[in-house]
Design a protein around this motif. Structure first.
Motif, PDB file in Angstrom:
ATOM      1  N   ALA A 375      -3.236 -10.339   1.579  1.00 50.09           N
ATOM      2  CA  ALA A 375      -2.988 -11.943   1.913  1.00 50.09           C
ATOM      3  C   ALA A 375      -2.469 -12.087   3.469  1.00 50.09           C
ATOM      4  O   ALA A 375      -1.847 -11.355   3.930  1.00 50.09           O
ATOM      5  N   SER A 376      -2.925 -13.145   3.643  1.00 52.53           N
ATOM      6  CA  SER A 376      -2.474 -13.612   5.191  1.00 52.53           C
ATOM      7  C   SER A 376      -1.254 -14.487   4.979  1.00 52.53           C
ATOM      8  O   SER A 376      -1.101 -14.926   3.642  1.00 52.53           O
ATOM      9  N   LYS A 377      -0.514 -14.893   5.983  1.00 54.94           N
ATOM     10  CA  LYS A 377       0.802 -15.866   5.430  1.00 54.94           C
ATOM     11  C   LYS A 377       0.096 -17.135   5.309  1.00 54.94           C
ATOM     12  O   LYS A 377      -0.545 -17.716   5.861  1.00 54.94           O
ATOM     13  N   GLY A 378       0.838 -17.746   4.497  1.00 55.36           N
ATOM     14  CA  GLY A 378       0.503 -19.236   4.026  1.00 55.36           C
ATOM     15  C   GLY A 378       1.247 -20.180   4.900  1.00 55.36           C
ATOM     16  O   GLY A 378       2.114 -19.758   5.821  1.00 55.36           O
ATOM     17  N   LEU A 379       0.911 -21.493   4.609  1.00 56.64           N
ATOM     18  CA  LEU A 379       1.265 -22.717   5.403  1.00 56.64           C
ATOM     19  C   LEU A 379       2.777 -22.691   5.289  1.00 56.64           C
ATOM     20  O   LEU A 379       3.698 -22.802   6.320  1.00 56.64           O
ATOM     21  N   PHE A 380       3.384 -22.201   4.231  1.00 53.39           N
ATOM     22  CA  PHE A 380       4.852 -22.318   4.135  1.00 53.39           C
ATOM     23  C   PHE A 380       5.672 -21.410   4.884  1.00 53.39           C
ATOM     24  O   PHE A 380       6.976 -21.732   5.021  1.00 53.39           O
ATOM     25  N   PHE A 381       4.962 -20.390   5.127  1.00 52.01           N
ATOM     26  CA  PHE A 381       5.470 -19.191   6.125  1.00 52.01           C
ATOM     27  C   PHE A 381       5.115 -19.500   7.577  1.00 52.01           C
ATOM     28  O   PHE A 381       5.414 -18.756   8.203  1.00 52.01           O
ATOM     29  N   GLY A 382       4.811 -20.424   7.918  1.00 48.84           N
ATOM     30  CA  GLY A 382       4.646 -21.051   9.480  1.00 48.84           C
ATOM     31  C   GLY A 382       3.149 -20.632   9.982  1.00 48.84           C
ATOM     32  O   GLY A 382       2.917 -20.936  11.139  1.00 48.84           O
ATOM     33  N   GLU A 383       2.220 -20.364   8.933  1.00 40.64           N
ATOM     34  CA  GLU A 383       0.888 -19.838   9.677  1.00 40.64           C
ATOM     35  C   GLU A 383       0.016 -21.110   8.959  1.00 40.64           C
ATOM     36  O   GLU A 383      -0.019 -21.326   7.982  1.00 40.64           O
ATOM     37  N   THR A 384      -1.043 -21.398  10.042  1.00 39.09           N
ATOM     38  CA  THR A 384      -1.957 -22.491   9.570  1.00 39.09           C
ATOM     39  C   THR A 384      -3.388 -22.103   9.193  1.00 39.09           C
ATOM     40  O   THR A 384      -4.128 -22.924   8.529  1.00 39.09           O
ATOM     41  N   LYS A 385      -3.713 -20.657   9.667  1.00 36.24           N
ATOM     42  CA  LYS A 385      -5.025 -20.371   9.594  1.00 36.24           C
ATOM     43  C   LYS A 385      -5.627 -20.267   8.025  1.00 36.24           C
ATOM     44  O   LYS A 385      -6.533 -20.768   7.703  1.00 36.24           O
ATOM     45  N   LEU A 386      -4.788 -19.628   7.127  1.00 40.13           N
ATOM     46  CA  LEU A 386      -5.265 -19.356   5.977  1.00 40.13           C
ATOM     47  C   LEU A 386      -5.288 -20.800   5.018  1.00 40.13           C
ATOM     48  O   LEU A 386      -6.088 -21.246   4.186  1.00 40.13           O
ATOM     49  N   PHE A 387      -4.575 -21.589   5.337  1.00 41.36           N
ATOM     50  CA  PHE A 387      -4.408 -23.061   4.612  1.00 41.36           C
ATOM     51  C   PHE A 387      -5.777 -24.004   5.045  1.00 41.36           C
ATOM     52  O   PHE A 387      -6.377 -24.296   4.398  1.00 41.36           O
ATOM     53  N   LEU A 388      -5.985 -23.757   6.511  1.00 41.33           N
ATOM     54  CA  LEU A 388      -7.245 -24.545   6.873  1.00 41.33           C
ATOM     55  C   LEU A 388      -8.368 -24.055   6.506  1.00 41.33           C
ATOM     56  O   LEU A 388      -9.598 -24.690   6.144  1.00 41.33           O
ATOM     57  N   THR A 389      -8.548 -22.602   6.657  1.00 40.94           N
ATOM     58  CA  THR A 389      -9.708 -21.848   5.734  1.00 40.94           C
ATOM     59  C   THR A 389      -9.996 -22.288   4.455  1.00 40.94           C
ATOM     60  O   THR A 389     -10.952 -22.752   4.086  1.00 40.94           O
ATOM     61  N   HIS A 390      -8.868 -22.208   3.672  1.00 42.98           N
ATOM     62  CA  HIS A 390      -8.887 -22.564   2.206  1.00 42.98           C
ATOM     63  C   HIS A 390      -9.443 -24.059   1.967  1.00 42.98           C
ATOM     64  O   HIS A 390     -10.184 -24.408   1.292  1.00 42.98           O
ATOM     65  N   THR A 391      -8.777 -25.031   2.899  1.00 37.19           N
ATOM     66  CA  THR A 391      -9.120 -26.473   2.705  1.00 37.19           C
ATOM     67  C   THR A 391     -10.680 -26.850   3.090  1.00 37.19           C
ATOM     68  O   THR A 391     -11.244 -27.232   2.158  1.00 37.19           O
ATOM     69  N   VAL A 392     -11.220 -25.932   4.109  1.00 36.19           N
ATOM     70  CA  VAL A 392     -12.697 -26.274   4.514  1.00 36.19           C
ATOM     71  C   VAL A 392     -13.489 -25.577   3.593  1.00 36.19           C
ATOM     72  O   VAL A 392     -14.296 -26.346   2.882  1.00 36.19           O
TER      73      VAL A 392
END
Length: 438
Positions: A375-392
């Motif tokens: 896993a990459s770090k999620g938004l809760f841990f200060g990273e935005t890439k995974l969250f944005l990827t999952h949303t798109v």
């Protein structure tokens, strides 16, 4: 010649062809190589998980069957059971190859890679499951493919022609499920390379089924009698129990071994489902409703759906958050759906589609590489890439599944009408489609 006999000719010819090809393909003796990494504990857990996931489909049959009118119980339950037969044959023929065969463009597998299951008994282990034989992985994944089209039936219960539904299953597996499974779970898949995390099928199983259910509900339009008269609430409770029980294999088995990750997935599954069931009835109470067996059951299933993509990527604490949030959002969606003209009979889209969507997005929020190094770090841990990827990606999956479902529904309808007549609907599908009754 009756319409039923005419419709049976083509699948009968195909089945005979498969039998002949199987005889030819199986003529040579096998030499199964020894795998130095083979682990008997992992094999035992995956075999057990395979059985646990399979029992979820009869569980779904009871879950849906108890919710519909008495005159449609058998037909609704059979719509789940028939998937165990049809999808197994497709998976054997070329379905496993389409999902996990040699990559073609990141979106589908080569249908010839494991055609007729050649190379499955004597093939190299799957890269993500190196301690178990390939055949164990192949048939574990089969159970996921079985339950996915069965989930769709809740949206079109009581008004779909049984023979037409069979054709829909075949097209759904080939053109929706297999591409999504390949893109997400094959190491060369398009979504896998983007870094999308889907531990056990939030996108592949639940979003695909939920969005397909939405398309089917829109396509088939409203039923003639929308009054809800659940046949057996006890069936719903039994089905929930079987689903809940089987889901520990669904998520725990996706760790591909008897290991700490499997234990984590089992723990997060237990907490999310319990929290969601509790949150559902509390939210109902806030709206002035009595706590109910139906609400508790639906809430538990929503929690199970939402934790599925996240089960092996998030902490136990965050699994509770996922369960509660999913229950509230899905509950609100069910309430909204009742105020529209959408006849999603058993609320498959609000529960599975939206539940899977919430789970996928929250995986992008709470994913923790300390739980799973993949896993990459999620938004809760200060990273935005995974969250944005999952949303798109989630939005892209919704569009893909909806458009493909509409095409499949139209093609099916042109070949054999999907919707039963008003008289057949009034009489009940048990008698008109199966000639059986309770």
């Amino acid at each position: 010649m009756s319409m039923t006999r005419k419709l049976a000719i083509v699948p009968f010819i195909i089945l005979v062809l498969i039998v002949v090809l199987s005889l030819v393909a199986g003529k040579n003796p096998l030499s199964i190589p020894q795998n130095p990494n083979e682990n008997f504990a992992d094999i035992a857990w995956l075999l057990t998980s395979t059985a646990l996931v399979l029992i979820m489909t009869p569980g779904l049959a009871f879950f849906y069957g108890g919710m519909v009118k008495k005159k449609n119980v058998i037909s609704t339950m059979l719509q789940s059971f028939i998937c165990m037969a049809i999808v197994t044959v497709i998976w054997f023929f070329f379905g496993f190859s389409l999902a996990f065969g040699e990559d073609i463009g990141g979106i589908i597998g080569n249908p010839g890679t494991f055609f007729l299951m050649n190379g499955v008994l004597d093939g190299a282990p799957w890269p993500a499951a190196t301690t178990v034989p390939l055949v164990v992985f192949a048939f574990f994944q089969l159970k996921f493919a079985i339950i996915t089209p069965a989930l769709v039936t809740g949206a079109i219960s009581e008004r779909v022609r049984f023979t037409s539904y069979i054709l829909f299953i075949c097209l759904f597996i080939v053109f929706i499920y297999a591409p999504l499974a390949h893109a997400t779970w094959h190491p060369d898949g398009f979504l896998a390379k983007l870094g999308v995390l889907d531990f056990a099928g939030g996108t592949v199983v639940h979003m695909s089924a939920g969005v397909a259910a939405l398309a089917a509900a829109i396509y088939l339009k409203k039923g003639h009698n929308q009054e809800m008269k659940p046949a057996r609430i006890t069936y719903v409770l039994l089905g929930t129990g079987l689903l809940w029980f089987g889901w520990f294999g669904f998520n725990g088995g996706s760790a591909m071994g008897a290991n700490a990750l499997a234990a984590t997935a089992v723990a997060t599954t237990a907490v999310a489902s319990g929290a969601a069931a509790f949150a559902w009835i509390i939210f109902d109470a806030i709206k002035g409703k009595k706590p109910s067996a139906m609400g508790t059951s639906i809430g538990a299933v929503v929690g199970l759906v939402a934790i599925t993509p996240a089960a092996g990527f998030v902490s136990i604490q965050h699994s509770l958050v996922i369960g509660v949030v999913a229950a509230i959002v899905s509950n609100m969606m069910v309430e909204w759906r009742t105020k529209t003209s959408l006849d999603d009979t058993l609320d498959v889209f609000p529960c599975h589609g939206v539940g899977g969507l919430v789970g996928m997005i929250l995986t992008g929020v709470f994913a923790n590489p300390g739980i799973n190094s993949v896993a990459s770090k999620g938004l809760f841990f200060g990273e935005t890439k995974l969250f944005l990827t999952h949303t798109v990606v989630a939005l892209g999956v919704v569009v893909f599944v909806f458009v493909m479902s509409m095409i499949i529904l139209k093609v099916t309808d042109l070949i054999t009408p999907l919707r039963v007549s008003k008289d057949e609907e009034e009489e009940g599908l048990d008698i008109t489609q199966l000639g059986e009754s309770l």
